[in-house]
Write an enzyme that holds these catalytic residues in place. Structure first.
Site, PDB file in Angstrom:
ATOM      1  CE  LYS A  17      -2.232  -1.126   3.769  1.00 49.37           C
ATOM      2  NZ  LYS A  17      -1.611  -2.510   4.158  1.00 49.37           N
ATOM      3  NE  ARG A  92      -4.547  -0.325   9.007  1.00 52.54           N
ATOM      4  CZ  ARG A  92      -3.515  -1.031   8.775  1.00 52.54           C
ATOM      5  NH1 ARG A  92      -3.087  -1.886   9.077  1.00 52.54           N
ATOM      6  NH2 ARG A  92      -2.490  -0.021   8.340  1.00 52.54           N
ATOM      7  NE  ARG A 131       8.742  -3.321   6.287  1.00 50.76           N
ATOM      8  CZ  ARG A 131       7.342  -2.746   6.279  1.00 50.76           C
ATOM      9  NH1 ARG A 131       7.155  -2.073   5.288  1.00 50.76           N
ATOM     10  NH2 ARG A 131       6.412  -3.253   7.088  1.00 50.76           N
ATOM     11  NE  ARG A 164       6.460  -1.148  10.124  1.00 53.15           N
ATOM     12  CZ  ARG A 164       5.404  -0.807   9.127  1.00 53.15           C
ATOM     13  NH1 ARG A 164       5.597  -0.248   8.219  1.00 53.15           N
ATOM     14  NH2 ARG A 164       4.232  -1.209   9.502  1.00 53.15           N
ATOM     15  NE  ARG A 175       2.013  -5.285  10.864  1.00 53.09           N
ATOM     16  CZ  ARG A 175       3.189  -5.006   9.870  1.00 53.09           C
ATOM     17  NH1 ARG A 175       4.457  -5.496  10.435  1.00 53.09           N
ATOM     18  NH2 ARG A 175       2.835  -4.321   9.068  1.00 53.09           N
TER      19      ARG A 175
HETATM   20  P1  AP5 Z   1       4.683  -1.728   1.953  1.00 52.45           P
HETATM   21  O1  AP5 Z   1       4.498  -0.873   0.863  1.00 52.45           O
HETATM   22  O2  AP5 Z   1       5.361  -0.949   3.282  1.00 52.45           O
HETATM   23  O3  AP5 Z   1       3.270  -2.498   2.451  1.00 52.45           O
HETATM   24  P2  AP5 Z   1       2.118  -1.921   3.047  1.00 52.45           P
HETATM   25  O4  AP5 Z   1       0.836  -2.420   2.589  1.00 52.45           O
HETATM   26  O5  AP5 Z   1       2.130  -0.484   3.461  1.00 52.45           O
HETATM   27  O6  AP5 Z   1       2.191  -2.624   4.446  1.00 52.45           O
HETATM   28  P3  AP5 Z   1       3.063  -2.133   5.848  1.00 52.45           P
HETATM   29  O7  AP5 Z   1       4.139  -2.980   6.226  1.00 52.45           O
HETATM   30  O8  AP5 Z   1       2.665  -0.691   5.896  1.00 52.45           O
HETATM   31  O9  AP5 Z   1       1.891  -2.755   6.897  1.00 52.45           O
HETATM   32  P4  AP5 Z   1       0.309  -2.326   7.598  1.00 52.45           P
HETATM   33  O10 AP5 Z   1      -0.448  -2.182   6.655  1.00 52.45           O
HETATM   34  O11 AP5 Z   1       0.066  -3.082   8.424  1.00 52.45           O
HETATM   35  O12 AP5 Z   1       1.244  -1.102   8.515  1.00 52.45           O
HETATM   36  P5  AP5 Z   1       0.702   0.439   8.609  1.00 52.45           P
HETATM   37  O13 AP5 Z   1       2.166   1.227   8.900  1.00 52.45           O
HETATM   38  O14 AP5 Z   1      -0.209   0.934   7.744  1.00 52.45           O
HETATM   39  O15 AP5 Z   1       5.410  -2.868   1.447  1.00 52.45           O
HETATM   40  C1  AP5 Z   1       5.827  -3.807   2.540  1.00 52.45           C
HETATM   41  C2  AP5 Z   1       7.491  -4.417   2.102  1.00 52.45           C
HETATM   42  O16 AP5 Z   1       7.342  -5.190   0.726  1.00 52.45           O
HETATM   43  C3  AP5 Z   1       8.410  -3.296   1.768  1.00 52.45           C
HETATM   44  O17 AP5 Z   1       9.734  -3.820   2.107  1.00 52.45           O
HETATM   45  C4  AP5 Z   1       8.422  -2.964   0.127  1.00 52.45           C
HETATM   46  O18 AP5 Z   1       9.600  -2.621  -0.374  1.00 52.45           O
HETATM   47  C5  AP5 Z   1       8.146  -4.313  -0.229  1.00 52.45           C
HETATM   48  N1  AP5 Z   1       7.165  -4.458  -1.467  1.00 52.45           N
HETATM   49  C6  AP5 Z   1       6.237  -3.680  -1.692  1.00 52.45           C
HETATM   50  N2  AP5 Z   1       5.736  -4.096  -2.970  1.00 52.45           N
HETATM   51  C7  AP5 Z   1       6.323  -5.165  -3.490  1.00 52.45           C
HETATM   52  C8  AP5 Z   1       6.341  -5.817  -4.510  1.00 52.45           C
HETATM   53  N3  AP5 Z   1       5.423  -5.619  -5.530  1.00 52.45           N
HETATM   54  N4  AP5 Z   1       7.183  -6.836  -4.735  1.00 52.45           N
HETATM   55  C9  AP5 Z   1       8.064  -7.226  -3.666  1.00 52.45           C
HETATM   56  N5  AP5 Z   1       7.961  -6.401  -2.453  1.00 52.45           N
HETATM   57  C10 AP5 Z   1       7.384  -5.457  -2.368  1.00 52.45           C
HETATM   58  O19 AP5 Z   1       0.165   0.204  10.108  1.00 52.45           O
HETATM   59  C11 AP5 Z   1       0.874  -0.050  11.083  1.00 52.45           C
HETATM   60  C12 AP5 Z   1       0.175  -0.169  12.456  1.00 52.45           C
HETATM   61  O20 AP5 Z   1      -0.460   0.981  13.044  1.00 52.45           O
HETATM   62  C13 AP5 Z   1      -0.912  -1.202  12.345  1.00 52.45           C
HETATM   63  O21 AP5 Z   1      -0.555  -2.461  12.519  1.00 52.45           O
HETATM   64  C14 AP5 Z   1      -2.062  -0.787  13.356  1.00 52.45           C
HETATM   65  O22 AP5 Z   1      -1.505  -1.024  14.827  1.00 52.45           O
HETATM   66  C15 AP5 Z   1      -1.791   0.804  13.393  1.00 52.45           C
HETATM   67  N6  AP5 Z   1      -2.676   1.287  12.383  1.00 52.45           N
HETATM   68  C16 AP5 Z   1      -2.777   1.744  11.285  1.00 52.45           C
HETATM   69  N7  AP5 Z   1      -3.673   2.348  10.625  1.00 52.45           N
HETATM   70  C17 AP5 Z   1      -4.786   1.796  11.751  1.00 52.45           C
HETATM   71  C18 AP5 Z   1      -6.009   1.824  11.462  1.00 52.45           C
HETATM   72  N8  AP5 Z   1      -6.918   2.661  10.657  1.00 52.45           N
HETATM   73  N9  AP5 Z   1      -6.742   1.567  12.481  1.00 52.45           N
HETATM   74  C19 AP5 Z   1      -6.374   1.058  13.653  1.00 52.45           C
HETATM   75  N10 AP5 Z   1      -4.929   0.906  13.673  1.00 52.45           N
HETATM   76  C20 AP5 Z   1      -4.171   1.473  12.844  1.00 52.45           C
HETATM   77 MG    MG Z   2       2.409   1.091   4.795  1.00 45.77          MG
END
Ligand code: AP5
Ligand code: MG
Length: 223
Positions: A17, A92, A131, A164, A175
């Site tokens: 994402k 979410r 990662r 992380r 997660r």
């Molecule tokens: P990346 O682009 O970082 O993936 P992502 O979908 O953004 O996943 P996140 O790791 O950010 O996970 P998340 O959505 O749980 O975390 P968030 O920060 O939102 O890519 C991941 C890896 O893959 C990277 O190394 C990238 O380089 C690689 N990659 C990407 N595309 C690729 C491809 N095509 N091929 C190969 N490799 C690839 O949230 C963190 C925490 O915050 C949550 O767990 C929760 O506790 C809290 N939180 C956030 N939002 C909310 C909400 N709305 N409600 C409640 N809690 C929340």
């Molecule tokens: Mg992310």
């Protein structure tokens, strides 16, 4: 109603994402809002909110809906009404999804499309457990421990690798479980509203960004 269009990116942790968000904001008049990044900034700044949510993120659990509603509302309020929004990581939960429509309406906005990025659990585990963030070399960027060229890029720039907290294996499993239990039901919810577009998360980030852009063009014709 403003003419700005508003898009949600939905998908499991590691779906790409945030990676796709970075690509899309160069091509579309959208301001990104990444709720995970906002929470991590609060944690780094040791604010009251940051101290409250830190243990939840560390365990792979969600922050409470009421907190997230406040965080999102403050972000939307600060935006130029002429610009659209690309939501990375919100909603979410079903409660957040129901609240989002009302919140957007408060700012004279509507939701135009939800893009769900499909990635298998095994690929999520591979991406996240491998990662590392390259820090200390400008804006932090992700590298994978199996990708020698990205590791070299980090080293050449004088950066160092940091994992992380929530990328540790136990937390990644939690997660994913939370995603399947609380977030995946939103796919059917948005499908029933005619807003859902599914995109394969396989291939390179550029491939996925291209498919996502095509889906947005389908969803918002003549934008
Ligand atoms: P990346 O682009 O970082 O993936 P992502 O979908 O953004 O996943 P996140 O790791 O950010 O996970 P998340 O959505 O749980 O975390 P968030 O920060 O939102 O890519 C991941 C890896 O893959 C990277 O190394 C990238 O380089 C690689 N990659 C990407 N595309 C690729 C491809 N095509 N091929 C190969 N490799 C690839 O949230 C963190 C925490 O915050 C949550 O767990 C929760 O506790 C809290 N939180 C956030 N939002 C909310 C909400 N709305 N409600 C409640 N809690 C929340
Ligand atoms: Mg992310």
């Amino acid at each position: 109603m403003t003419t700005a269009f508003n898009i949600v990116l939905l998908g499991p942790p590691g779906a790409g994402k945030s990676t796709i968000t970075e690509e899309l904001v160069h091509q579309l008049p959208l301001t990104p809002i990444s709720t995970g990044a906002l929470l991590r900034a609060e944690i780094r700044a040791r604010t009251r909110l940051g101290r409250m949510v830190a243990p939840l993120l560390e365990h792979g659990d969600l922050a409470p809906d009421s907190v997230m509603d406040r965080v999102l509302r403050a972000s939307i309020e600060a935006l130029d009404p002429a610009r659209g929004i690309l939501l990375d990581g919100y909603p979410r939960t079903m409660r957040q999804a129901l609240g989002l429509a009302a919140m957007l309406a408060d700012y004279d906005r509507t939701l135009h499309a939800v893009i769900a990025i499909d990635v298998a659990d095994s690929e999520v585990v591979r991406r996240l457990s491998g990662r590392r963030m390259c820090e200390g070399a400008g804006e932090p960027f992700p590298v994978h421990i199996d990708d020698l060229s990205s590791l070299m890029r980090c080293r050449e720039r004088g950066g160092h690798l940091v994992q992380r907290d929530d990328d540790r294996p136990k937390t990644v499993r939690q997660r994913l479980a939370v995603y399947h239990q609380q977030t995946a039901p939103l796919i059917a919810f948005y499908h029933n509203q005619g807003l859902l577009h599914r995109v394969s998360g396989a291939g390179t980030p550029a491939d996925v960004a291209r498919r996502t852009l095509a889906a947005i063009n389908d969803a918002v014709p003549g934008r």
